[in-house]
Design an enzyme around this catalytic site. Structure first.
Site, mmCIF file in Angstrom:
data_model
loop_
_atom_site.group_PDB
_atom_site.id
_atom_site.type_symbol
_atom_site.label_atom_id
_atom_site.label_comp_id
_atom_site.label_asym_id
_atom_site.label_seq_id
_atom_site.Cartn_x
_atom_site.Cartn_y
_atom_site.Cartn_z
ATOM 1 N N HIS A 119 -25.012 -38.845 -16.419
ATOM 2 C CA HIS A 119 -25.458 -37.588 -15.825
ATOM 3 C C HIS A 119 -25.024 -36.367 -16.647
ATOM 4 O O HIS A 119 -24.997 -35.261 -16.113
ATOM 5 C CB HIS A 119 -24.913 -37.442 -14.402
ATOM 6 C CG HIS A 119 -25.477 -38.436 -13.438
ATOM 7 N ND1 HIS A 119 -26.770 -38.372 -12.962
ATOM 8 C CD2 HIS A 119 -24.918 -39.527 -12.871
ATOM 9 C CE1 HIS A 119 -26.980 -39.378 -12.133
ATOM 10 N NE2 HIS A 119 -25.874 -40.095 -12.057
ATOM 11 N N GLU A 151 -38.783 -40.875 -9.272
ATOM 12 C CA GLU A 151 -39.136 -39.828 -10.233
ATOM 13 C C GLU A 151 -40.515 -40.025 -10.850
ATOM 14 O O GLU A 151 -41.250 -39.051 -11.066
ATOM 15 C CB GLU A 151 -38.072 -39.739 -11.329
ATOM 16 C CG GLU A 151 -36.796 -39.030 -10.899
ATOM 17 C CD GLU A 151 -35.922 -39.865 -9.971
ATOM 18 O OE1 GLU A 151 -35.043 -39.289 -9.299
ATOM 19 O OE2 GLU A 151 -36.122 -41.109 -9.931
#
Length: 335
Positions: A129, A60
């Site tokens: 998440h 990322e």
């Protein structure tokens, strides 16, 4: 107008902007061949090719860093991160670089970058998440933050974000991807940043709902009307930076009460910020303290029954609204 799902509206926005401006490029993990983790980029690789729709390695900080560099030299990258928690791996790039390069270079360089990412609970993805982290990005000057709740706003705000000269954090909600709504088919359908949506008019209490909570607030307002004769005005901010505080304050001056609803944690959250601003700037208009309905102050449980009670639903909003009207006892805590 056409009826389409939230994810389809996002796909339409990306397709239209890719066609409109050859500088627009998409970057992210599995956005090409697979069509994106939530199928938002489905079909775009076939139409525009791998030069403009690029699958990236699982890194990322690298993905966002490449996007920043590409934006600095004239492209208009749209970066997709699979879920918002992965943005923490790129926080240095987002906060120290994307947000501040324009200022550090004395305005000589712009970073027209969009970072798209989903968030939210309800899918049993556990504490890593299921975050709602819009408050982290709202805190940073130099970033714009969008939190669309409807398909029409998802399309209009994304197109506006891609055309903007500033870095935009574009936060989608996983539970909204399949929700249908009427969406203008006009390729110049833009929704301006800093313009809240009055989702429902009312005179008794103002309810401000952030992201998915705007839709939950609308359902709660219907219950208030049907079961208690209370007419709530529901406001969807649409963007948190810039924030359309004027529309919220105008509503509070009319209703004299306010409930702020967010899915995120209570401490240092969006609701805390809004409650402070409303209390400071509309104090004389308030007949009750600004109430907050938030997610529970715990890591998100994996257990479905526990997950369901860890983020707000209509009953908590109804109770908070009635409490502000003196028709129900106030609950302890913000959640």
């Amino acid at each position: 107008m056409a009826e389409m799902r939230y994810r389809e509206a996002l796909n339409a926005a990306l397709r239209e902007e890719l066609r409109r401006d050859e500088r627009v490029v998409l970057l992210g993990e599995d956005i090409g061949v697979f069509g994106g983790a939530f199928k938002v980029t489905d079909g775009l690789l076939d139409e525009f090719g791998e030069r403009r729709v690029r699958d990236t390695p699982i890194s990322e900080n690298t993905i966002v860093g490449v996007g920043i560099g590409a934006a600095m030299v004239g492209l208009r990258p749209v970066v997709e991160l699979m879920t918002i928690n992965f943005a923490l791996l790129a926080f240095d790039q987002i906060v120290n670089h994307a947000a501040h390069i324009h200022y550090m270079f004395g305005g000589q360089v712009k970073v027209p970058l969009v970072v798209r990412m989903p968030q939210g609970a309800g899918h049993q993805l556990g504490p890593t998440h299921s975050h709602c982290l819009e408050a982290l990005f709202m805190h940073v000057p130099g970033l714009l933050v969008a939190v669309p709740s409807t398909a029409a706003d998802a399309k209009g705000l994304l197109k506006t974000a891609i055309r903007d000269e500033n870095p935009v954090i574009f936060i989608e909600h996983e539970s909204l991807y399949g929700v249908r709504g009427e969406v203008p088919e006009d390729e110049d359908h833009l929704v301006g940043f800093g313009r809240a949506r009055i989702a429902r008019a009312g005179s008794d209490v103002t309810i401000v709902g952030v992201s998915r909570m705007a839709l939950t607030a609308e359902r709660a307002a219907q219950k208030l009307a049907d079961e208690h004769g209370v007419e709530a005005e529901v406001i969807d901010p649409r963007t948190l930076r810039p924030l359309d505080l004027d529309t919220i304050l105008a509503s509070v001056r009319k209703t004299n009460r306010c409930v702020v609803v967010e899915e995120g944690w209570p401490h240092g959250g969006v609701g805390a910020n809004l409650a402070a601003l409303i209390s400071e700037q509309a104090f004389d208009d308030l007949d009750a303290p600004v109430a907050r309905v938030t997610g529970a102050d715990v890591p998100m449980p994996y257990s479905k029954p526990l997950e369901d009670i860890a983020y707000p639903h209509e009953p908590q909003i109804v109770h908070a609204a009635l409490a502000s009207l003196g028709q129900a006892p106030a609950q302890a805590g913000a959640g």
